[in-house]
Scaffold this active site. Sequence first.
Site, PDB file in Angstrom:
ATOM      1  N   GLU A 102       0.825  -1.196   0.000  1.00 48.55           N
ATOM      2  CA  GLU A 102       0.000   0.000   0.000  1.00 48.55           C
ATOM      3  C   GLU A 102       0.866   1.255   0.000  1.00 48.55           C
ATOM      4  O   GLU A 102       1.937   1.292   0.601  1.00 48.55           O
ATOM      5  CB  GLU A 102      -0.914  -0.003   1.226  1.00 48.55           C
ATOM      6  CG  GLU A 102      -1.926  -1.125   1.150  1.00 48.55           C
ATOM      7  CD  GLU A 102      -2.849  -1.195   2.354  1.00 48.55           C
ATOM      8  OE1 GLU A 102      -4.018  -1.535   2.160  1.00 48.55           O
ATOM      9  OE2 GLU A 102      -2.413  -0.919   3.479  1.00 48.55           O
ATOM     10  N   CYS A 144       3.649   8.460   1.065  1.00 51.76           N
ATOM     11  CA  CYS A 144       4.280   7.530   2.005  1.00 51.76           C
ATOM     12  C   CYS A 144       4.451   6.191   1.298  1.00 51.76           C
ATOM     13  O   CYS A 144       3.466   5.556   0.924  1.00 51.76           O
ATOM     14  CB  CYS A 144       3.374   7.404   3.233  1.00 51.76           C
ATOM     15  SG  CYS A 144       3.993   6.251   4.454  1.00 51.76           S
ATOM     16  N   CYS A 195       7.320  -6.897   7.150  1.00 46.91           N
ATOM     17  CA  CYS A 195       8.478  -6.372   7.864  1.00 46.91           C
ATOM     18  C   CYS A 195       8.963  -7.427   8.837  1.00 46.91           C
ATOM     19  O   CYS A 195       8.169  -8.184   9.396  1.00 46.91           O
ATOM     20  CB  CYS A 195       8.101  -5.102   8.622  1.00 46.91           C
ATOM     21  SG  CYS A 195       9.515  -4.271   9.382  1.00 46.91           S
ATOM     22  N   CYS A 241       8.023  -4.899  15.642  1.00 50.51           N
ATOM     23  CA  CYS A 241       7.695  -3.877  16.641  1.00 50.51           C
ATOM     24  C   CYS A 241       6.302  -4.201  17.192  1.00 50.51           C
ATOM     25  O   CYS A 241       5.379  -4.511  16.435  1.00 50.51           O
ATOM     26  CB  CYS A 241       7.722  -2.481  16.025  1.00 50.51           C
ATOM     27  SG  CYS A 241       9.358  -2.033  15.417  1.00 50.51           S
ATOM     28  N   CYS A 271       2.891  -2.315  15.867  1.00 48.52           N
ATOM     29  CA  CYS A 271       2.738  -2.032  14.426  1.00 48.52           C
ATOM     30  C   CYS A 271       1.996  -3.174  13.745  1.00 48.52           C
ATOM     31  O   CYS A 271       2.326  -4.344  13.942  1.00 48.52           O
ATOM     32  CB  CYS A 271       4.109  -1.848  13.796  1.00 48.52           C
ATOM     33  SG  CYS A 271       4.036  -1.556  12.020  1.00 48.52           S
ATOM     34  N   CYS A 316      -0.570   5.798   9.992  1.00 46.25           N
ATOM     35  CA  CYS A 316       0.709   5.168  10.346  1.00 46.25           C
ATOM     36  C   CYS A 316       0.457   3.846  11.038  1.00 46.25           C
ATOM     37  O   CYS A 316      -0.338   3.763  11.971  1.00 46.25           O
ATOM     38  CB  CYS A 316       1.482   5.985  11.367  1.00 46.25           C
ATOM     39  SG  CYS A 316       1.796   7.643  10.905  1.00 46.25           S
TER      40      CYS A 316
HETATM   41  N1  SAH Z   1      10.556   0.606   9.637  1.00 46.75           N
HETATM   42  C1  SAH Z   1      10.583   2.034   9.576  1.00 46.75           C
HETATM   43  C2  SAH Z   1       9.500   2.683   8.752  1.00 46.75           C
HETATM   44  C3  SAH Z   1       8.080   2.162   8.841  1.00 46.75           C
HETATM   45  S1  SAH Z   1       6.987   2.666  10.078  1.00 46.75           S
HETATM   46  C4  SAH Z   1      10.608   2.624  10.958  1.00 46.75           C
HETATM   47  O1  SAH Z   1      10.533   1.865  11.922  1.00 46.75           O
HETATM   48  O2  SAH Z   1      10.774   3.818  11.096  1.00 46.75           O
HETATM   49  C5  SAH Z   1       6.730   4.386  10.012  1.00 46.75           C
HETATM   50  C6  SAH Z   1       6.397   4.949  11.393  1.00 46.75           C
HETATM   51  O3  SAH Z   1       5.094   4.578  11.864  1.00 46.75           O
HETATM   52  C7  SAH Z   1       7.388   4.470  12.434  1.00 46.75           C
HETATM   53  O4  SAH Z   1       7.772   5.505  13.271  1.00 46.75           O
HETATM   54  C8  SAH Z   1       6.558   3.463  13.176  1.00 46.75           C
HETATM   55  O5  SAH Z   1       7.093   3.197  14.425  1.00 46.75           O
HETATM   56  C9  SAH Z   1       5.200   4.136  13.206  1.00 46.75           C
HETATM   57  N2  SAH Z   1       4.110   3.231  13.564  1.00 46.75           N
HETATM   58  C10 SAH Z   1       4.052   1.906  13.392  1.00 46.75           C
HETATM   59  N3  SAH Z   1       2.904   1.416  13.857  1.00 46.75           N
HETATM   60  C11 SAH Z   1       2.195   2.451  14.346  1.00 46.75           C
HETATM   61  C12 SAH Z   1       0.894   2.580  14.927  1.00 46.75           C
HETATM   62  N4  SAH Z   1       0.105   1.530  15.090  1.00 46.75           N
HETATM   63  N5  SAH Z   1       0.504   3.806  15.274  1.00 46.75           N
HETATM   64  C13 SAH Z   1       1.290   4.876  15.078  1.00 46.75           C
HETATM   65  N6  SAH Z   1       2.516   4.823  14.515  1.00 46.75           N
HETATM   66  C14 SAH Z   1       2.962   3.619  14.151  1.00 46.75           C
END
Ligand code: SAH
Length: 369
Positions: A95, A108, A115, A119, A122, A342
Amino acid sequence: METQLKTNLLGLDRQSMEAFFAGIGEKAFRASQVLQWIHQNGVDNLDAMTNISKDLRKRLQEVTEIRPPELVLEQASADGTRKWLLRLDSGNCIETVFIPERDRGTLCVSSQVGCALDCSFCSTAQQGFNRNLSAAEIIGQVWVANRALGKDPKGERIITNVVLMGMGEPLLNFDNVVKAMSLMMDDFCYGLSKRRVTLSTAGVVPALDRLREVSDVALAVSLHAPNDALRNELVPLNKKYPIRELLDACKRYVAGKPHSRITFEYVMLDGVNDSPQHARELIKLLQGVPSKINLIPFNPFPGTRYTRSGDAAIMRFRDMLINAGYTTITRKTRGDDIDAACGQLAGKVMDRSKRKIRLMAAEQARAVG
Ligand code: SAH
């Protein structure tokens, strides 16, 4: 199969394009012509390239193709955010999201299918990891969005910024990401300045040092916690590259670049990382690192154990950082009615990491125990 042997011109940056033309005995300026057709004019058909002779076009036809990802679905949010679902070879989908604001339009893009970093907050993580995107698939997202968005009435670009904040960890797909970013910044392609291309990373320290050698795009770092104990829980990569090492790498990244600052992303999780004590720790931690702080209210997804911090907690946290002298913004949640916010990007990932199986096993164990 014949098509698989063809070079996909969409994924060649200037250097590779020039090398390609040199390889077939053509002058380097052909690279600029073709880059301009593909990326500026949105052309996916060699026959449209009228400043290239019929003969050369025919030769190119035999050995090359221009193959963008296939557009499956386009959605528009009530707030103007747009999302495209793109199908790749082998049935995986990714996406891409466009976020219009008053003074800019940010795209974006994703760098991997799924991934591997896991985390805990996420939704991409829950799907596991399948593979890296090729350079063509990364820049292909810009290509598709750019074509769908067209030009604004004044003929100006609609995509003014690109952030690598979609699915995946860009620094674990280094070469393809660097190639795609160089196309974003090439004047014959999307012409974005290095300040308008942002790579977001969870903190792959050695790759950050490599990036510094080859590129000077803007950097965003997903910090999310002010100490190792908590960050280990939220961003397991921290066990490999703890906060101190990460911040040292950040300092090296901006060293000698007087106006550059690192954007630290900090997801606001209710009762987890959002207390005044966490703010105080963060204030201390980032002393001496040229920083901006971006607070991201958590975006929930099915099955998550977290909830978003309340507005009052977010404001209190933000005010403490601002009073300590940090530029701090709270990211507005956009496009959540189309699951485009995000951490909500899901696409369709054929998990190869067996994470789903592990998760199911863990859940079963919990149910029994
Ligand atoms: N792997 C990279 C880029 C992808 S995520 C990174 O970790 O930076 C882009 C951003 O969205 C990151 O800061 C991530 O931590 C955040 N993110 C992921 N899941 C989220 C959620 N459920 N709510 C808000 N931000 C989130």
